[in-house]
Design a protein around this motif. Structure first.
Motif, PDB file in Angstrom:
ATOM      1  N   VAL A 265     -11.817  11.020  -4.655  1.00  0.00           N
ATOM      2  CA  VAL A 265     -11.146  11.820  -3.621  1.00  0.00           C
ATOM      3  C   VAL A 265     -11.766  13.214  -3.510  1.00  0.00           C
ATOM      4  N   GLY A 266     -12.294  13.723  -4.646  1.00  0.00           N
ATOM      5  CA  GLY A 266     -12.876  15.060  -4.654  1.00  0.00           C
ATOM      6  C   GLY A 266     -11.824  16.142  -4.736  1.00  0.00           C
ATOM      7  N   ILE A 267     -10.870  15.969  -5.659  1.00  0.00           N
ATOM      8  CA  ILE A 267      -9.780  16.931  -5.818  1.00  0.00           C
ATOM      9  C   ILE A 267      -9.674  17.364  -7.277  1.00  0.00           C
ATOM     10  N   ALA A 268      -8.886  18.385  -7.505  1.00  0.00           N
ATOM     11  CA  ALA A 268      -8.641  18.854  -8.864  1.00  0.00           C
ATOM     12  C   ALA A 268      -7.583  17.969  -9.528  1.00  0.00           C
ATOM     13  N   ARG A 269      -7.615  17.923 -10.851  1.00  0.00           N
ATOM     14  CA  ARG A 269      -6.640  17.109 -11.577  1.00  0.00           C
ATOM     15  C   ARG A 269      -5.212  17.547 -11.253  1.00  0.00           C
ATOM     16  N   GLY A 270      -5.022  18.855 -11.114  1.00  0.00           N
ATOM     17  CA  GLY A 270      -3.690  19.369 -10.812  1.00  0.00           C
ATOM     18  C   GLY A 270      -3.169  18.878  -9.466  1.00  0.00           C
ATOM     19  N   THR A 271      -4.081  18.696  -8.518  1.00  0.00           N
ATOM     20  CA  THR A 271      -3.691  18.198  -7.196  1.00  0.00           C
ATOM     21  C   THR A 271      -3.188  16.770  -7.302  1.00  0.00           C
ATOM     22  N   LEU A 272      -3.899  15.959  -8.103  1.00  0.00           N
ATOM     23  CA  LEU A 272      -3.466  14.567  -8.290  1.00  0.00           C
ATOM     24  C   LEU A 272      -2.059  14.524  -8.882  1.00  0.00           C
ATOM     25  N   TYR A 273      -1.850  15.310  -9.943  1.00  0.00           N
ATOM     26  CA  TYR A 273      -0.556  15.275 -10.625  1.00  0.00           C
ATOM     27  C   TYR A 273       0.555  15.980  -9.848  1.00  0.00           C
ATOM     28  N   HIS A 274       0.165  16.725  -8.827  1.00  0.00           N
ATOM     29  CA  HIS A 274       1.175  17.292  -7.932  1.00  0.00           C
ATOM     30  C   HIS A 274       1.824  16.184  -7.096  1.00  0.00           C
ATOM     31  N   HIS A 275       1.035  15.164  -6.772  1.00  0.00           N
ATOM     32  CA  HIS A 275       1.518  14.056  -5.940  1.00  0.00           C
ATOM     33  C   HIS A 275       1.993  12.860  -6.756  1.00  0.00           C
ATOM     34  N   PHE A 276       1.357  12.628  -7.907  1.00  0.00           N
ATOM     35  CA  PHE A 276       1.698  11.460  -8.726  1.00  0.00           C
ATOM     36  C   PHE A 276       1.732  11.858 -10.203  1.00  0.00           C
ATOM     37  N   LYS A 277       2.740  11.366 -10.910  1.00  0.00           N
ATOM     38  CA  LYS A 277       2.911  11.730 -12.314  1.00  0.00           C
ATOM     39  C   LYS A 277       1.915  11.028 -13.226  1.00  0.00           C
ATOM     40  N   SER A 278       1.466   9.838 -12.819  1.00  0.00           N
ATOM     41  CA  SER A 278       0.604   9.036 -13.677  1.00  0.00           C
ATOM     42  C   SER A 278      -0.117   7.981 -12.849  1.00  0.00           C
ATOM     43  N   LYS A 279      -1.000   7.237 -13.496  1.00  0.00           N
ATOM     44  CA  LYS A 279      -1.694   6.141 -12.818  1.00  0.00           C
ATOM     45  C   LYS A 279      -0.691   5.065 -12.411  1.00  0.00           C
ATOM     46  N   GLU A 280       0.323   4.838 -13.261  1.00  0.00           N
ATOM     47  CA  GLU A 280       1.380   3.866 -12.938  1.00  0.00           C
ATOM     48  C   GLU A 280       2.162   4.310 -11.704  1.00  0.00           C
ATOM     49  N   ASP A 281       2.367   5.608 -11.583  1.00  0.00           N
ATOM     50  CA  ASP A 281       3.077   6.154 -10.420  1.00  0.00           C
ATOM     51  C   ASP A 281       2.252   5.953  -9.153  1.00  0.00           C
ATOM     52  N   ILE A 282       0.936   6.062  -9.285  1.00  0.00           N
ATOM     53  CA  ILE A 282       0.043   5.812  -8.145  1.00  0.00           C
ATOM     54  C   ILE A 282       0.174   4.350  -7.720  1.00  0.00           C
ATOM     55  N   MET A 283       0.183   3.435  -8.691  1.00  0.00           N
ATOM     56  CA  MET A 283       0.333   2.016  -8.373  1.00  0.00           C
ATOM     57  C   MET A 283       1.668   1.747  -7.693  1.00  0.00           C
ATOM     58  N   ASP A 284       2.728   2.391  -8.170  1.00  0.00           N
ATOM     59  CA  ASP A 284       4.037   2.228  -7.537  1.00  0.00           C
ATOM     60  C   ASP A 284       3.993   2.695  -6.072  1.00  0.00           C
ATOM     61  N   GLY A 285       3.313   3.812  -5.851  1.00  0.00           N
ATOM     62  CA  GLY A 285       3.166   4.323  -4.483  1.00  0.00           C
ATOM     63  C   GLY A 285       2.359   3.362  -3.621  1.00  0.00           C
ATOM     64  N   LEU A 286       1.349   2.741  -4.220  1.00  0.00           N
ATOM     65  CA  LEU A 286       0.518   1.776  -3.508  1.00  0.00           C
ATOM     66  C   LEU A 286       1.321   0.532  -3.146  1.00  0.00           C
ATOM     67  N   ILE A 287       2.147   0.084  -4.082  1.00  0.00           N
ATOM     68  CA  ILE A 287       2.998  -1.090  -3.848  1.00  0.00           C
ATOM     69  C   ILE A 287       3.971  -0.808  -2.699  1.00  0.00           C
ATOM     70  N   ASN A 288       4.587   0.358  -2.728  1.00  0.00           N
ATOM     71  CA  ASN A 288       5.537   0.714  -1.663  1.00  0.00           C
ATOM     72  C   ASN A 288       4.834   0.795  -0.309  1.00  0.00           C
TER      73      ASN A 288
ATOM     74  N   TYR B  76       2.046  -0.847   0.566  1.00  0.00           N
ATOM     75  CA  TYR B  76       1.766  -2.230   0.952  1.00  0.00           C
ATOM     76  C   TYR B  76       3.013  -2.867   1.556  1.00  0.00           C
ATOM     77  N   ASN B  77       4.133  -2.669   0.884  1.00  0.00           N
ATOM     78  CA  ASN B  77       5.397  -3.269   1.317  1.00  0.00           C
ATOM     79  C   ASN B  77       5.750  -2.820   2.732  1.00  0.00           C
ATOM     80  N   ASP B  78       5.647  -1.519   2.982  1.00  0.00           N
ATOM     81  CA  ASP B  78       5.967  -0.975   4.315  1.00  0.00           C
ATOM     82  C   ASP B  78       5.025  -1.532   5.382  1.00  0.00           C
ATOM     83  N   ARG B  79       3.738  -1.596   5.063  1.00  0.00           N
ATOM     84  CA  ARG B  79       2.751  -2.077   6.035  1.00  0.00           C
ATOM     85  C   ARG B  79       2.922  -3.563   6.335  1.00  0.00           C
ATOM     86  N   LEU B  80       3.199  -4.341   5.292  1.00  0.00           N
ATOM     87  CA  LEU B  80       3.356  -5.779   5.482  1.00  0.00           C
ATOM     88  C   LEU B  80       4.590  -6.093   6.324  1.00  0.00           C
ATOM     89  N   LEU B  81       5.673  -5.388   6.065  1.00  0.00           N
ATOM     90  CA  LEU B  81       6.890  -5.613   6.844  1.00  0.00           C
ATOM     91  C   LEU B  81       6.702  -5.159   8.298  1.00  0.00           C
TER      92      LEU B  81
END
Length: 212
Positions: free
Chosen positions: A39-62, A64-69
């Motif tokens: 993405v080309g961002i600072a680590r702090g920017t990532l953690y401002h939006h997501f708490k962890s890699k698992e949180d990123i996956m949860d956001g991705l799942i949500n 996907y869910n919205d787009r599929l529906l």
């Protein structure tokens, strides 16, 4: 000059990068450092939006869910498509495997993600049922289906397919799965008042041919 982007735009950039990396390297093989560099961002920017890699996956799942529906709703409202074909296309549209979300599916089936898996199943049953029920009502008007319970029938069908055909819920070999698929189609035909063999095309949803 530092580029400042809206929160939603930056969040989607992170999710886009994660989606690409997860599909290439797998969830476990991808680090937050990989995502940050893509993405080309600072680590702090990532953690401002997501708490962890698992949180990123949860956001991705949500997402996907919205787009599929959303895709399912678009298909369902296109009355130029015959009712039975619409049902098939709607169900296939919400299948993550059909839309390249294999890594997401693998992640959902990990024991530690049982709660998220349950959340997705609940969303599918609650949000997809009315979409399919509307198609059934169109089919009733067109003389294709005969049932006084369009909503309940679709709710039963989704509840069954989201449990019995979920790899975590019921253990079965290939032959047992094929038998259950045929039994499911047999019973759905009766629940919808369709002649025997009238919904044979539902085999496409389960990809019987490829399994064979």
């Amino acid at each position: 000059m530092r580029v400042v982007k809206k929160a939603e735009e930056r969040r989607n950039e992170i999710l886009d990068a994660a989606d690409e990396l997860f599909s290439q390297k797998g969830f476990d093989g991808t680090s937050t450092k990989d995502i940050i560099e893509m993405v080309g961002i600072a680590r702090g920017t990532l953690y401002h939006h997501f708490k962890s890699k698992e949180d990123i996956m949860d956001g991705l799942i949500n997402r996907y869910n919205d787009r599929l529906l959303k895709a399912a709703k678009e298909i369902a409202k296109d009355k130029s498509i015959p009712a039975i074909e619409r049902i098939i296309r709607v169900v296939m549209a919400v299948n993550l495997i059909n839309t390249g979300g294999t890594e997401v599916m693998d992640h959902l089936h990990k024991p530690q993600n049982a709660l998220m898996h349950q959340k997705i199943q609940k969303s599918i049953i609650n949000k997809l049922t009315p979409i399919l029920a509307d198609i059934i009502r169109d089919g009733i008007e067109g003389g294709i289906f005969k049932t006084p319970y369009p909503y309940e029938t679709m709710e039963m069908a989704l509840a069954y397919t989201n449990t019995v055909f979920d790899n975590d819920m019921v253990e079965m070999n290939k032959e047992e799965r094929k038998a259950r698929i045929q039994a499911f189609i047999f019973n759905i035909e009766r629940m919808l008042g369709v002649e025997s063999g009238g919904l044979k095309c539902f085999n496409r949803i389960f990809d019987i041919e490829n399994e064979a």
